[in-house]
Design a protein around this motif. Sequence first.
Motif, mmCIF file in Angstrom:
data_model
loop_
_atom_site.group_PDB
_atom_site.id
_atom_site.type_symbol
_atom_site.label_atom_id
_atom_site.label_comp_id
_atom_site.label_asym_id
_atom_site.label_seq_id
_atom_site.Cartn_x
_atom_site.Cartn_y
_atom_site.Cartn_z
ATOM 1 N N ASN A 40 -9.707 -27.362 16.225
ATOM 2 C CA ASN A 40 -9.028 -27.818 14.889
ATOM 3 C C ASN A 40 -10.307 -27.746 13.917
ATOM 4 O O ASN A 40 -11.269 -27.554 14.188
ATOM 5 C CB ASN A 40 -8.361 -29.118 14.927
ATOM 6 C CG ASN A 40 -9.396 -30.042 15.313
ATOM 7 O OD1 ASN A 40 -10.358 -30.262 14.864
ATOM 8 N ND2 ASN A 40 -8.845 -31.104 16.346
ATOM 9 N N THR A 41 -9.930 -27.940 12.446
ATOM 10 C CA THR A 41 -10.870 -28.106 11.595
ATOM 11 C C THR A 41 -12.124 -28.985 11.762
ATOM 12 O O THR A 41 -13.339 -28.645 11.650
ATOM 13 C CB THR A 41 -10.251 -28.216 10.073
ATOM 14 O OG1 THR A 41 -9.127 -27.362 9.996
ATOM 15 C CG2 THR A 41 -11.094 -28.396 9.097
ATOM 16 N N ARG A 97 -3.790 -19.317 10.986
ATOM 17 C CA ARG A 97 -2.959 -20.227 10.407
ATOM 18 C C ARG A 97 -1.570 -20.250 11.278
ATOM 19 O O ARG A 97 -0.924 -19.619 11.450
ATOM 20 C CB ARG A 97 -2.361 -19.737 8.892
ATOM 21 C CG ARG A 97 -1.408 -20.692 8.511
ATOM 22 C CD ARG A 97 -1.161 -20.584 6.807
ATOM 23 N NE ARG A 97 -2.205 -20.396 6.160
ATOM 24 C CZ ARG A 97 -2.855 -21.568 5.588
ATOM 25 N NH1 ARG A 97 -2.740 -22.597 5.702
ATOM 26 N NH2 ARG A 97 -3.960 -21.264 4.773
ATOM 27 N N ASN A 146 0.383 -26.301 7.261
ATOM 28 C CA ASN A 146 -0.512 -27.089 7.102
ATOM 29 C C ASN A 146 -1.553 -27.532 8.436
ATOM 30 O O ASN A 146 -2.122 -28.359 8.543
ATOM 31 C CB ASN A 146 0.025 -28.448 6.829
ATOM 32 C CG ASN A 146 0.604 -28.629 5.413
ATOM 33 O OD1 ASN A 146 0.073 -27.871 4.520
ATOM 34 N ND2 ASN A 146 1.689 -28.904 5.313
ATOM 35 N N ARG A 147 -1.681 -26.251 9.068
ATOM 36 C CA ARG A 147 -2.145 -26.401 10.289
ATOM 37 C C ARG A 147 -3.147 -25.027 10.692
ATOM 38 O O ARG A 147 -2.519 -23.839 10.824
ATOM 39 C CB ARG A 147 -1.408 -26.616 11.567
ATOM 40 C CG ARG A 147 -2.290 -26.966 12.884
ATOM 41 C CD ARG A 147 -1.301 -28.050 13.717
ATOM 42 N NE ARG A 147 -1.874 -27.744 14.860
ATOM 43 C CZ ARG A 147 -2.864 -28.810 15.445
ATOM 44 N NH1 ARG A 147 -3.036 -29.951 14.763
ATOM 45 N NH2 ARG A 147 -3.170 -28.703 16.636
ATOM 46 N N CYS A 148 -4.631 -25.145 10.625
ATOM 47 C CA CYS A 148 -5.184 -23.823 11.067
ATOM 48 C C CYS A 148 -6.201 -24.285 11.965
ATOM 49 O O CYS A 148 -6.291 -25.385 12.524
ATOM 50 C CB CYS A 148 -6.305 -23.750 9.660
ATOM 51 S SG CYS A 148 -5.320 -23.303 8.510
#
Length: 70
Positions: free
Chosen positions: A7-8, A36, A40-42
């Motif tokens: 995750n980020t 992506r 709202n999730r990368c």
Amino acid sequence: MMEPLKNTSEAAELVRLRPQTLRSLRSKGGGPDFIRLAPNRCAYRTSDLEKWVESRKRRSTCDPGPGPGA
């Protein structure tokens, strides 16, 4: 077998940046490749993060590197 995704926050820790910096790079360009997963999730692959870090390598502070988006 698929490479595990980060995750980020995990990706930022690996490349020693703030998560907000990675978010900004996603928006403006010039950061590591990302996936992506949802609006709202990368997520990031470790291999893409390593490739991006390697592309940032320079021999001097005067070396501009390959240019924008590197």
